[in-house]
Design a protein around this motif. Structure first.
Motif, short mmCIF file in Angstrom:
data_model
loop_
_atom_site.label_atom_id
_atom_site.label_comp_id
_atom_site.label_asym_id
_atom_site.label_seq_id
_atom_site.Cartn_x
_atom_site.Cartn_y
_atom_site.Cartn_z
N VAL A 1 -30.38 86.94 -26.97
CA VAL A 1 -30.17 86.47 -28.33
C VAL A 1 -29.48 85.12 -28.25
O VAL A 1 -28.50 84.96 -27.50
N GLU A 2 -29.97 84.16 -29.01
CA GLU A 2 -29.31 82.84 -29.02
C GLU A 2 -29.26 82.30 -30.44
O GLU A 2 -30.13 82.58 -31.26
N PHE B 1 -29.54 78.42 -25.70
CA PHE B 1 -29.51 78.04 -24.28
C PHE B 1 -29.77 76.54 -24.10
O PHE B 1 -29.33 75.94 -23.13
N ALA C 1 -28.44 74.31 -25.80
CA ALA C 1 -27.15 73.63 -25.93
C ALA C 1 -26.47 73.45 -24.58
O ALA C 1 -25.68 72.52 -24.39
N GLY C 2 -26.81 74.33 -23.64
CA GLY C 2 -26.23 74.22 -22.30
C GLY C 2 -26.71 72.98 -21.55
O GLY C 2 -26.15 72.60 -20.52
N MET D 1 -27.20 70.04 -23.33
CA MET D 1 -26.93 68.89 -24.20
C MET D 1 -25.54 68.32 -23.98
O MET D 1 -24.66 68.93 -23.40
N ARG D 2 -25.36 67.12 -24.54
CA ARG D 2 -24.04 66.48 -24.57
C ARG D 2 -23.42 66.73 -25.94
O ARG D 2 -24.13 66.93 -26.94
N VAL E 1 -20.33 67.98 -22.08
CA VAL E 1 -21.62 68.56 -21.71
C VAL E 1 -21.49 70.07 -21.62
O VAL E 1 -20.40 70.60 -21.34
N GLY E 2 -22.60 70.77 -21.91
CA GLY E 2 -22.61 72.23 -21.89
C GLY E 2 -23.09 72.79 -20.57
O GLY E 2 -23.25 72.06 -19.59
N GLY E 3 -23.34 74.09 -20.52
CA GLY E 3 -23.79 74.71 -19.29
C GLY E 3 -24.06 76.19 -19.45
O GLY E 3 -24.00 76.73 -20.56
N VAL E 4 -24.38 76.80 -18.34
CA VAL E 4 -24.72 78.23 -18.33
C VAL E 4 -23.93 78.92 -17.22
O VAL E 4 -23.82 78.41 -16.11
N VAL F 1 -19.81 79.79 -26.82
CA VAL F 1 -20.99 80.55 -26.37
C VAL F 1 -22.00 80.61 -27.51
O VAL F 1 -21.68 80.99 -28.63
N LYS F 2 -23.24 80.22 -27.24
CA LYS F 2 -24.29 80.23 -28.26
C LYS F 2 -25.49 81.09 -27.88
O LYS F 2 -26.46 81.18 -28.65
N GLY F 3 -25.48 81.68 -26.68
CA GLY F 3 -26.58 82.55 -26.30
C GLY F 3 -26.16 83.48 -25.18
O GLY F 3 -25.33 83.12 -24.35
N ALA G 1 -24.59 83.51 -20.02
CA ALA G 1 -24.09 83.01 -21.30
C ALA G 1 -24.27 81.49 -21.35
O ALA G 1 -23.95 80.79 -20.39
N ALA G 2 -24.81 81.02 -22.48
CA ALA G 2 -25.00 79.57 -22.68
C ALA G 2 -23.81 79.01 -23.45
O ALA G 2 -23.43 79.54 -24.49
N PHE G 3 -23.24 77.94 -22.91
CA PHE G 3 -22.11 77.27 -23.56
C PHE G 3 -22.57 75.93 -24.13
O PHE G 3 -23.19 75.13 -23.42
N LYS G 4 -22.22 75.70 -25.36
CA LYS G 4 -22.48 74.37 -25.92
C LYS G 4 -21.46 73.39 -25.34
O LYS G 4 -20.43 73.80 -24.81
N PRO G 5 -21.73 72.09 -25.44
CA PRO G 5 -20.75 71.11 -24.94
C PRO G 5 -19.47 71.20 -25.77
O PRO G 5 -19.52 71.50 -26.96
N THR G 6 -18.33 70.95 -25.13
CA THR G 6 -17.06 70.90 -25.87
C THR G 6 -17.24 70.01 -27.08
O THR G 6 -17.66 68.85 -26.94
#
Lengths: 334, 334, 334, 334
Positions: free
Chosen positions: C222-223, C228, C230-231, C233-234, D182-185, D219-221, D274-279
């Motif tokens: 689920v997102e 995902f 967003a991971g 993106m800047r 920047v984001g990440g997983v 966390v967005k996903g 888990a997908a993290f958006k950028p700060t």
């Protein structure tokens, strides 16, 4: 697992008699509420030890510190945590208590439930001291209820079966001199409640208030309105006739229902009584057991104790009522 | 929102007196349990109407149908739902009930809470009939508890203040003839409970059982062990001395604590009493109000009703105790 | 123990694929709500089997019967229970299923959890059929949300990685012919939500919606918003700039946050996607084990099945979103 | 109202970035557990600020003080409360933050929900700092899980779409220099779990873990096993074939199901991402609004911030997984 209460105004009480602190964590306080700290202190002082000649001489100023949930003195939507530091040091000398449970106390059941690791110092988490954080939560609820025109007051109905102040005073003197203790009954009245609070069946006001009031150590009975007396009455006598007040709302001519019908408030004063057993800590020798040697032994409990906990329990009953009522009030708005 | 009870054995009661059905949805039954349907039917029959000369003549065989949760006659880990069809047709003639609440009933508070859309037929969701699904949940819990050696039995202590069978019989005859009703007290004893059930404060056995028992309509008081009598006693009298039984476990010589210390079972029989108000439905004219015209009016309730609900409430009290105790038993295993 | 969802709009789903019925028990519906039964039926029909050439041919009209909670066609404050009778008879021939779990199904984990007594017929309580009562609860929530100006619509984004209708059609034909299945992604958009719904941390809208959506069998991800993506993106790209709309409210120029900031709705459309794994039931031979003989065996699943569950899952996703959103909406009013 | 999580291992997080303290109140820890404080400190240090060149320079030793629930260094059955004092003083200079919400932050939604009284200092209760008490609860759960042979480890899968350490390093340097983020997983693996944890539908392991992981800001996903990739696969490819291991238990040859079937653990490693958006805090000028003057304005966020929160979020993901898994483990024993 059940130091928690409530659904919309939900709190968890923590601490033990001799832990660094006791306190309460509360979710559900409305944002923008500035607690009257002076009034809260005065409320807590009513249950504090050392404020009368028939209460224990342990002296601690129970001043809560709000370590979370306030900003510039008012709530901000965040979880609130208030702590009260325990200033009485933990003494290492609890060997007898570890082995020999005090009759009428939770010492034995705590041993069964938590094993040898339970905290015995001062009764641990079963200490009456844990009613202080209940009074913090309840004191805040009382302030919020007052804004809505709801007032809650408890009073002693009887001690050891006596209702006359002089008779009570004389009984307390006698009991204290004998190293004994005595129980009593407290009545609580909530006025200004809107009709319609509470839910059917398990969510009725009786259920909620009973769940809160039985959290106070030593409470062994709770009754609403006519209560046990209703068991002796006829319907024609117990039924409260409805009528329209001049001012508008429906009222009842008597209040045997104690302000609750079908679990839901009727708009009449909500009235209940709680029965307190005598303080189990007495100065007299009692029969007990040694949990390790499995022998029957004699026990004499040392140290300070209240000959009558009822004297200090009045604000605790108000607090228990307040948390149950305020939670129901918030729920009724969904 | 609170037809639900429990945490590990959790159920929700549904239905109204004249809905197509009443019933219960239960989560938490262990897998592989084959309910004894005959025993369950017999248990339900104890609360059924029409089984005595002092109970209402409405006659319905309350046979639950398990529409979900069983496979080949035993539980399978799925949610269980049992329904009891209502065979009495909904009549359209409830105009007076819509306008004029019966004193002592939930008619008025239901109107305040749910508005004109509440179900007035037969008392709707506030009908005593909703104790049938409570007895289904409780009957299952009783069977599961019996496997663990726990037995729960309730009995009538007094009706209208009378304890002698002959005096009760004579009182009931008199009350019935007068078109009146009368209240009473039921005592319940749970034997075979292990020590250590229940949690501190709000999760104590008193709190849980009170929450369940106050769900039974007409209950206005609950007390444990010595209960309100403890308020008259001294500590030296009320404290139950511990001793080691020859067979091993710690026991107490008396049981004023009713098997509960600090909210936790001690291993002694758990004993409580519930006070029932008189059935509010009586044949006599009463004062009430017209909710629409805002006038004070006279009301005479028509139709069948029990002169004493206590007679049929005995299995309901057992059921309420069983669901609270079984839930606590499951919790104690986490 | 967790066929239940929600706090203010709280329901419990019951039933198994071949039990007498499946259904749902709901607390928290407002009084006076007359469900549009035709609209509810149409909503359920969207997930019903047999409505397309790529769905199973099991044909059942899923018409819910409301056995409790309504009076004269509208809610009355009582618990609502709706049941859907299972018309397909339970067959006794499940011997292979008892012994040999289907890869990708809950057969094995149900055996571990519930033992040999779990219901294997048609997948028991793990059957996709249990999404029908979810759609009953969700369908009611959708009607109540529509009254508040909230609309929820889901759509298929891709199947087997294909987004073009023609490519999807061709893929489905190929997969069906091969006796195989294929997964996909569904997107759901909730419009008209007020800003301010949801709670911090564990009570955020992402947490609640995820908890509901993962209840649909086969969902593995689920997102929200950019999810995902967003991971990758800047911050300067992902941050959605605020501006004041001419019509008043604060809006954002992009919606990478998917209408949720800090768990709380921003007033922008709430957008999420759910990933569905391919239907585990396929016609091809697979490797499995015999749970009793402890041998590795070959399994060929017989009978009807959907080559792509995503086609029928669209209303289920809307239902899951609706129950989470409506519950949060009610909570926000306390 | 939802800083709380869990049913048997239940905790409430409290505090704000600039309140006197942050912390956590926990019910359900077993009695007799002596937390390894050094290991807990080391675990907390992994998320602490100031421990790397791409993390904020705010420097606080996050040492939790256990003010309740321990006796002689071990749990005793009482509620546990741990607090971390905030040493950074509250500054009065938040005027711009009060008026102008930062894009991508909870500033705006907190204003809508809690009004002008919300705590804006340092993000208030929405600060990433609140993951420290999550790590206290999770760190204790990890220690308890380790005793049962369960190990949980998370790792960074990608940052800004890059998986190679050198590419990540170079990207971070570039992003930091640009005042961007920047984001990440992050991927997390739980090994040693017994099969059979989790409950059907809303109580599945995916539902519980998602509910916990979405509590981590940014966390967005969340996806399990093959996750979104499963939406592209065929059943014959995604289904994990069962086989009997030489050592006894049933295993699967692949693990696309991520250790969860029907919401219940299969005994294979539980794997999720888990997908993290950028700060959202970046040094670049952004478009925002003035909530009081209702004008569109430019905002440049001042002060320290992490160019990539993912670096510090690894232990937070482990903590979130641990609390969900440990709670399910306790539940499975009822």
């Amino acid at each position: 697992m059940s130091n928690s209460f409530g659904s919309r105004f939900r709190f968890t009480i923590f601490g033990q008699s001799h832990a660094p602190a006791i306190g309460v964590t509360i979710e559900g306080l409305p944002s923008g509420f500035a607690p009257d700290m002076e009034a809260l202190g005065a409320f807590l002082a009513r249950r504090a030890p050392g404020n009368g000649k028939y209460t224990t001489t342990r002296k601690e100023a129970d001043v809560p510190e709000f370590i979370a949930g306030l900003a510039d003195g008012h709530t901000c939507g965040a979880t609130v945590t208030a702590v009260i530091r325990n200033t009485n040091a933990r003494s290492g000398d609890y060997d007898e208590l570890r082995r020999v449970p005090r009759p009428g106390h939770a010492d034995y059941t705590a041993f069964v439930k938590y094993g040898p690791d339970r905290d015995v110092a001062g009764g641990g988490q079963f200490s009456g001291r844990l009613t202080a954080p209940l009074c913090v939560a309840g004191g805040l609820a009382l302030q919020l209820l007052a804004r809505e025109g709801v007032g809650i007051r408890a009073r002693i109905v009887s001690i050891g079966g006596e209702s006359e102040p002089a008779a009570i005073e004389s009984l307390l003197a006698e009991v204290k001199a004998a190293g004994d203790s005595v129980g009593g009954v407290i009545e609580c009245v909530c006025e200004g409640l809107p009709a319609g609070l509470g839910e059917p069946m398990f969510g009725g006001m009786e259920n909620r208030i009973a769940q809160a009031v039985f959290a106070i150590p030593a409470v062994k009975g709770v009754e609403f309105g006519a209560g046990f007396q209703a068991g002796r009455m006829r319907g024609s006598e117990n039924n409260d006739p409805f009528y329209f007040d001049e001012t508008g709302p429906v009222r009842t001519r008597t209040n045997h229902h104690g302000g609750i019908l079908g679990g839901i408030t009727s708009g009449m004063p909500l009235v209940f009584r709680a029965a307190f057993k005598p303080t189990p800590s007495i100065g007299l020798e009692q029969d007990s057991v040694d949990l390790y040697s499995h022998e029957n032994v004699k026990l004499t409990v040392k140290g300070r104790h209240d000959p009558c906990i009822v004297l200090r329990a009045v604000p605790c009953v108000e607090a228990a009522a307040a948390v149950a009522v305020y939670d129901a009030l918030l729920e009724s708005r969904c």
